[in-house]
Design a protein around this motif. Structure first.
Motif, PDB file in Angstrom:
ATOM      1  N   ARG B  86     -10.771  -1.541   2.834  1.00 21.19           N
ATOM      2  CA  ARG B  86     -10.054  -0.646   1.740  1.00 21.19           C
ATOM      3  C   ARG B  86      -8.846  -0.155   2.333  1.00 21.19           C
ATOM      4  NH1 ARG B  86     -12.109   5.150  -0.680  1.00 21.19           N
ATOM      5  NH2 ARG B  86     -10.009   5.879  -0.880  1.00 21.19           N
ATOM      6  N   ASP B  89      -6.347  -3.166   2.594  1.00 25.21           N
ATOM      7  CA  ASP B  89      -6.085  -3.907   1.372  1.00 25.21           C
ATOM      8  C   ASP B  89      -4.663  -3.550   0.633  1.00 25.21           C
ATOM      9  OD1 ASP B  89      -6.228  -5.020  -1.090  1.00 25.21           O
ATOM     10  OD2 ASP B  89      -7.794  -3.988  -2.010  1.00 25.21           O
ATOM     11  N   CYS B  90      -4.269  -4.717   0.937  1.00 25.49           N
ATOM     12  CA  CYS B  90      -2.478  -4.130   0.658  1.00 25.49           C
ATOM     13  C   CYS B  90      -1.660  -5.517   0.031  1.00 25.49           C
ATOM     14  CB  CYS B  90      -1.846  -3.758   1.830  1.00 25.49           C
ATOM     15  SG  CYS B  90      -0.772  -2.079   1.608  1.00 25.49           S
ATOM     16  N   SER B  98       1.718  -0.606  -3.312  1.00 26.40           N
ATOM     17  CA  SER B  98       0.953  -1.686  -3.696  1.00 26.40           C
ATOM     18  C   SER B  98      -0.118  -1.686  -2.861  1.00 26.40           C
ATOM     19  CB  SER B  98       1.660  -2.978  -3.254  1.00 26.40           C
ATOM     20  OG  SER B  98       1.700  -2.986  -1.784  1.00 26.40           O
ATOM     21  N   CYS B  99      -0.717  -0.455  -2.373  1.00 26.77           N
ATOM     22  CA  CYS B  99      -1.964  -0.564  -1.360  1.00 26.77           C
ATOM     23  C   CYS B  99      -3.057  -0.015  -2.045  1.00 26.77           C
ATOM     24  CB  CYS B  99      -1.664  -0.060   0.019  1.00 26.77           C
ATOM     25  SG  CYS B  99      -0.437  -0.826   1.046  1.00 26.77           S
ATOM     26  N   ARG B 100      -4.301  -0.227  -1.921  1.00 22.06           N
ATOM     27  CA  ARG B 100      -5.503   0.361  -2.709  1.00 22.06           C
ATOM     28  C   ARG B 100      -5.436   1.921  -2.122  1.00 22.06           C
ATOM     29  NH1 ARG B 100     -11.193  -1.721  -1.533  1.00 22.06           N
ATOM     30  NH2 ARG B 100     -12.323   0.019  -2.145  1.00 22.06           N
ATOM     31  N   ASP B 101      -5.538   1.913  -0.856  1.00 21.04           N
ATOM     32  CA  ASP B 101      -5.624   3.443  -0.251  1.00 21.04           C
ATOM     33  C   ASP B 101      -3.864   3.760  -0.017  1.00 21.04           C
ATOM     34  OD1 ASP B 101      -5.549   5.992   1.270  1.00 21.04           O
ATOM     35  OD2 ASP B 101      -7.799   5.378   1.248  1.00 21.04           O
ATOM     36  N   ASP B 102      -3.049   4.001  -0.940  1.00 19.86           N
ATOM     37  CA  ASP B 102      -1.594   4.514  -0.801  1.00 19.86           C
ATOM     38  C   ASP B 102      -1.421   5.399   0.165  1.00 19.86           C
ATOM     39  OD1 ASP B 102      -2.729   6.191  -2.611  1.00 19.86           O
ATOM     40  OD2 ASP B 102      -0.867   6.203  -3.888  1.00 19.86           O
TER      41      ASP B 102
END
Lengths: 349, 332
Positions: B86, B89-90, B98-102
């Motif tokens: 997670r 994930d970018c 643009s990342c899942r965990d901005d």
């Protein structure tokens, strides 16, 4: 190159001031203003009333408006320029919009004069609002916070000195298997910061039932690798012959530690004690995680909480910030040379 | 720590305890010999150290691979590398949105920017100050103390002092006003808040690094400068050829220590700006703290995974320091 290492006073050989001399003094004096100025400003501001704090531009010293008793009530005093151009000192009875009714305090029975508020200035003199200091202790929980901070600092320092010195004694004065492994472990964790083990440490403390307990703040901090390292390096310099002589006289190992090694290691213990007091007094992140009940807050956490409220009561916050600064300033004034020697010698902080 | 005075009376109960402890300890020593005593001396420190440092260090890996909101390990289901996936994930690592965990990547890049500015500015300022303090100036100890003073202040005190000065109607804006400039929202403007955090951090810590550099400068033999002076070497050349090379070991220590501490920036910035405005001063440690404890949707596993990634960076930096200091030490 005297500009790098001047040996006698100013750099020039009687040639007057070199530009680097001027730069030096500008830097030193500017630095003093920048380093001390904010703290001095804090102390001066902490004696101001809320009204004086809201002023812009602010005054250097704390001023408060003078009042006078008119017909049994305290009324604010102003210097008023009247319509006929005379300047008098008058008290304000009441104010409606931009017009104030003013009266001469020596002649309260006279007809009040109507004065535009632009035509008057408050009469003020230097006045230290010491209630900024007393009220947080009486009306809020700051006395508790202070007590908690003192408890944590004192207990943590005593335990740190005791456990660290015992371990350092074992690691410096005995040969045993695994000694190097233990030393290596300690050195390896010198650089483990709290933020890296925050989550598991929280659960360990929760599992030991120390959540919302001042001991939960104290215990995780006391086995400092820095302290063990510092004390061990110092104890290595104590000659083993002293210990052997004591053993000849039937001293127990505990007595050797207590009666011989500890007193001889006093300079290193003093450095560690000073550092420990400053560290524990200033601790923030860990107490913030462990303590969620208000009556257990340390001064730092309490301050941060009150300062984070929507309606910050700056007059109290500033005064309590000064209180939080006092022990550290005392250490700075009286024990600074120990600290600077400790840092220059070991890179410890 | 003299024997007389207040210390004597304050430590009296401790001394009494120590004397009383000698009776059972002597018995223990008779039973177990010196080995038992060594174990006893090591026990308190190593027990506390194991429980509160070593075990958590090991447990971190378990937390980062289990999910849920529970803190008790047995209640946490195994999720493998999900948290790491997670975090990593970018689509584009340079663009947090643009990342899942901005939040994580915002914190990463904020911290990276902070480290570059803070360490750069602080090393420069500490270097200049150390060079100046190394000159022949009167009242040297006083000036050294001046620059060291903020080092001892607590992060909360530092944060509050500067919040008070940088607030809308504070001293900083008074200075702007006097210079005929527009007032600045130092702490509520995204751009200025970040640099306020950098500046306050430099203010609070530069004295420490100045001391280390000053110790290095004072260890440089004077006769080197005298020889250079006889040869008529120009001053800047002396600086590059004598001062800088001989100061290198200390400079490296300063750089790496400052880097390691800058990566962990939290408390002053947190008190000063609380991570805001928006996310402009949100740093790694605050991300770990908030995702682990403070947020409503807390996720200890995610916080643990993030802290392990941060630990990796710190380990690399520490190894760099060891390597550099060994190399520098070998040169001498």
């Amino acid at each position: 190159m005297r500009w790098l290492v001047a040996k006698r006073g100013r750099t020039g050989d009687g040639r007057g001031w070199h530009w680097t001399d001027i730069a030096t003094w500008v830097w030193l004096i500017g630095g003093t203003i920048l380093m001390f100025g904010p703290a001095v400003w804090l102390v001066l501001s902490s004696f101001k009333t809320p009204a004086a704090l809201a002023e812009f531009p602010p005054t250097l010293l704390p001023f408060a408006q003078q009042t006078v008793e008119v017909e049994g009530e305290q009324k604010p005093l102003y210097t008023v320029t009247l319509a006929d151009g005379t300047v008098r000192t008058m008290a304000e009875l009441r104010r409606v919009g931009i017009v104030a009714q003013m009266v001469d305090p020596d002649d309260p029975g006279a007809e009040p004069a109507r004065v535009n508020i632009a035509d008057r200035d408050p009469v003020r003199e230097v006045d230290f609002a010491t209630e900024n200091y007393t009220e947080p202790f009486m009306r809020f929980d700051f006395f508790l916070f202070l007590r908690n901070s003192v408890f944590v600092t004192v207990m943590a320092t005593i335990i740190t000195l005791l456990t660290n010195s015992m371990a350092a004694f074992a690691l410096s004065k005995y040969e045993f298997r695994g000694r190097n492994a233990v030393m290596l472990l300690i050195i390896a964790t010198l650089m483990v910061p709290l933020s890296v083990i925050l989550v598991p440490l929280y659960s360990v403390v929760a599992a030991t039932g120390l959540m919302n307990n001042l001991w939960g703040v104290i215990l995780p901090t006391v086995a400092t690798p820095t302290g063990v390292f510092l004390l061990r390096q110092y104890m290595l310099t104590i000659p083993d012959e002293l210990l052997d002589a004591a053993r000849m006289d039937h001293a127990s190992e505990w007595q050797i530690y207590w009666r011989i090694v500890l007193p001889l290691a006093a300079p290193a213990l003093a450095v560690l004690a000073i550092f420990s007091v400053v560290w524990r007094w200033n601790d923030f992140l860990w107490p913030l995680v462990v303590l969620s009940r208000k009556e257990l807050y340390t001064l730092q956490i309490g301050l941060n909480t009150y300062a984070g409220e929507l309606n910050v009561q700056w007059h109290y916050i500033l005064a309590m910030t000064v209180v939080a600064m006092i022990p550290v300033v005392l250490v700075f004034v009286f024990l600074q040379r120990f600290i600077t020697a400790g840092i220059a010698g070991t890179g410890l902080k | 720590m003299s024997n007389g005075g207040a210390t004597h009376y304050l430590t009296a109960p401790l001394r009494w305890l120590a004397r009383a402890a000698d009776v059972p300890l002597r018995a223990w020593q008779r039973m177990t010999g010196q080995g038992g005593m060594i174990a006893l001396f090591l026990l308190p420190n190593m027990a506390i150290f194991s429980i509160f440092v070593l075990i958590p260090l090991g447990m971190n890996a378990l937390y980062s691979t289990t999910g849920g909101v529970e803190f008790f390990l047995a209640d946490r289901p195994y999720v493998g590398g999900e948290h790491y996936a997670r975090l990593m994930d970018c689509e584009n690592y340079l663009e947090p949105r643009s990342c899942r965990d901005d939040m994580f990547w915002i914190a990463v890049w904020n911290t990276a920017r902070f480290v570059i500015f803070q360490v750069g500015v602080m090393t420069l300022v500490a270097m200049i100050t150390a060079l100046i303090l190394n000159r022949a100036i009167p009242a040297k100890a006083f000036w050294r103390a001046v620059f060291f003073f903020p080092v001892l202040l607590s992060p909360v005190v530092v944060g509050l002092i500067w919040r008070w000065i940088l607030q809308r109607q504070g001293l900083a804006n008074l200075a702007m006003f006097e210079m005929g400039l527009e007032p600045v929202n130092w702490l509520t403007d995204r751009f200025w808040a970040f640099f306020a955090a950098v500046g306050v951090s430099v203010w609070a810590h530069m004295g420490f690094y100045t001391l280390i550099l000053l110790a290095g400068l004072q260890a440089i033999p004077r006769d080197l400068y005298e020889a250079a002076e006889m040869d008529g070497t120009p001053p800047f050349r002396v600086f590059y050829r004598i001062t800088l090379p001989l100061l290198m070991p200390n400079l490296l220590v300063v750089l790496v220590l400052a880097l390691i501490r800058a990566v962990q920036i939290f408390d002053e910035a947190y008190v000063l700006t609380g991570g805001g405005p928006g996310t402009s001063t949100m740093f790694m440690t605050q991300y770990i703290y908030e995702s682990g404890f403070a947020n409503l949707l807390r996720n200890p596993g995610l916080a643990a995974a993030a802290s392990i990634l941060m630990a990796l960076v710190l380990v690399v930096l520490t190894l760099c320091q060891l390597w550099l200091s060994r190399r520098a030490g070998g040169d001498r």
